[in-house]
Design a protein around this motif. Sequence first.
Motif, PDB file in Angstrom:
ATOM      1  N   ALA A  55      90.959  -9.954 -57.545  1.00 50.61           N
ATOM      2  CA  ALA A  55      90.175  -8.799 -57.078  1.00 50.61           C
ATOM      3  C   ALA A  55      88.780  -9.283 -56.705  1.00 50.61           C
ATOM      4  CB  ALA A  55      90.102  -7.743 -58.170  1.00 50.61           C
ATOM      5  N   VAL A  56      88.401  -9.029 -55.463  1.00 50.99           N
ATOM      6  CA  VAL A  56      87.067  -9.360 -54.972  1.00 50.99           C
ATOM      7  C   VAL A  56      86.441  -8.082 -54.434  1.00 50.99           C
ATOM      8  CG1 VAL A  56      87.557 -11.802 -54.493  1.00 50.99           C
ATOM      9  CG2 VAL A  56      88.070 -10.090 -52.748  1.00 50.99           C
ATOM     10  N   ASP A  57      85.196  -8.162 -54.000  1.00 50.70           N
ATOM     11  CA  ASP A  57      84.485  -6.948 -53.593  1.00 50.70           C
ATOM     12  C   ASP A  57      85.171  -6.193 -52.464  1.00 50.70           C
ATOM     13  OD1 ASP A  57      82.563  -7.338 -55.516  1.00 50.70           O
ATOM     14  OD2 ASP A  57      81.172  -8.361 -54.172  1.00 50.70           O
ATOM     15  N   ASP A  58      85.828  -6.931 -51.556  1.00 50.32           N
ATOM     16  CA  ASP A  58      86.419  -6.243 -50.401  1.00 50.32           C
ATOM     17  C   ASP A  58      87.923  -6.048 -50.498  1.00 50.32           C
ATOM     18  OD1 ASP A  58      87.045  -8.891 -50.147  1.00 50.32           O
ATOM     19  OD2 ASP A  58      86.529  -9.041 -48.024  1.00 50.32           O
ATOM     20  N   GLY A  59      88.504  -6.236 -51.687  1.00 53.73           N
ATOM     21  CA  GLY A  59      89.931  -5.976 -51.823  1.00 53.73           C
ATOM     22  C   GLY A  59      90.594  -6.795 -52.914  1.00 53.73           C
ATOM     23  N   VAL A  60      91.921  -6.753 -52.901  1.00 54.38           N
ATOM     24  CA  VAL A  60      92.716  -7.443 -53.921  1.00 54.38           C
ATOM     25  C   VAL A  60      93.820  -8.241 -53.224  1.00 54.38           C
ATOM     26  CG1 VAL A  60      94.129  -7.192 -56.000  1.00 54.38           C
ATOM     27  CG2 VAL A  60      92.303  -5.544 -55.546  1.00 54.38           C
ATOM     28  N   TYR A  61      93.965  -9.499 -53.606  1.00 55.03           N
ATOM     29  CA  TYR A  61      95.021 -10.362 -53.093  1.00 55.03           C
ATOM     30  C   TYR A  61      96.069 -10.569 -54.189  1.00 55.03           C
ATOM     31  CZ  TYR A  61      91.532 -11.582 -49.541  1.00 55.03           C
ATOM     32  OH  TYR A  61      90.602 -11.526 -48.544  1.00 55.03           O
TER      33      TYR A  61
END
Length: 198
Positions: free
Chosen positions: A25-31
């Motif tokens: 999870a990063v600021d602009d979404g989730v991988y």
Amino acid sequence: AGGFYNAPRPALFIDAGTNGEVALAVDDGVYFSSSAAGPAFETSVESGLYGSEIVNELARCLEDGTIDETGRIEGTGVPFTQKEVRNIQLAKAAVAAAYTCLLNKAGINEKDLKSVFLAGGFGSALNIQNAIKTGLLPNVPDSIFKVLGNASLGGACAVCVKPELSYEMIKLVEEGCYVELFNDKSFNDEFADKMMFE
């Protein structure tokens, strides 16, 4: 489950079982992704060790030099066959390469992580420092690790008690981007690199 969605980001989720599921999870979404780790951490036929005990013994052997950085057995007192060491290398390389590919896709490295969640029975029993020594887990401070245990069961129970948590699950799916690693050159390169014990 376990607060992953609302954790300080970047946040990494690792379930190092047979399927090696990972999420970032990063600021602009989730991988999200997974890689076939296989059953190498389940049991050692030679020694009768299983799960976290395998990681602990492997770390000891690496530290005392009876297994070298290539995985070659160099001394006595090693509780594994050479084939078992290779299978452990394949398993840890699959998991480590998978989460490294997600980090690379997000343009960050493991030192940027603010939270690392370990799921599953295997993850809940790991000695974190020994797992770091073997290269299975990212080399980050112990303080940012959170052990979840059986996250799927815990998540299902949490939603039963607090139905509003289902919205967090929906957000994860909406934000999510599945990263296919099969036949991905960057995964193959990372996998080859992660086969080594550093």
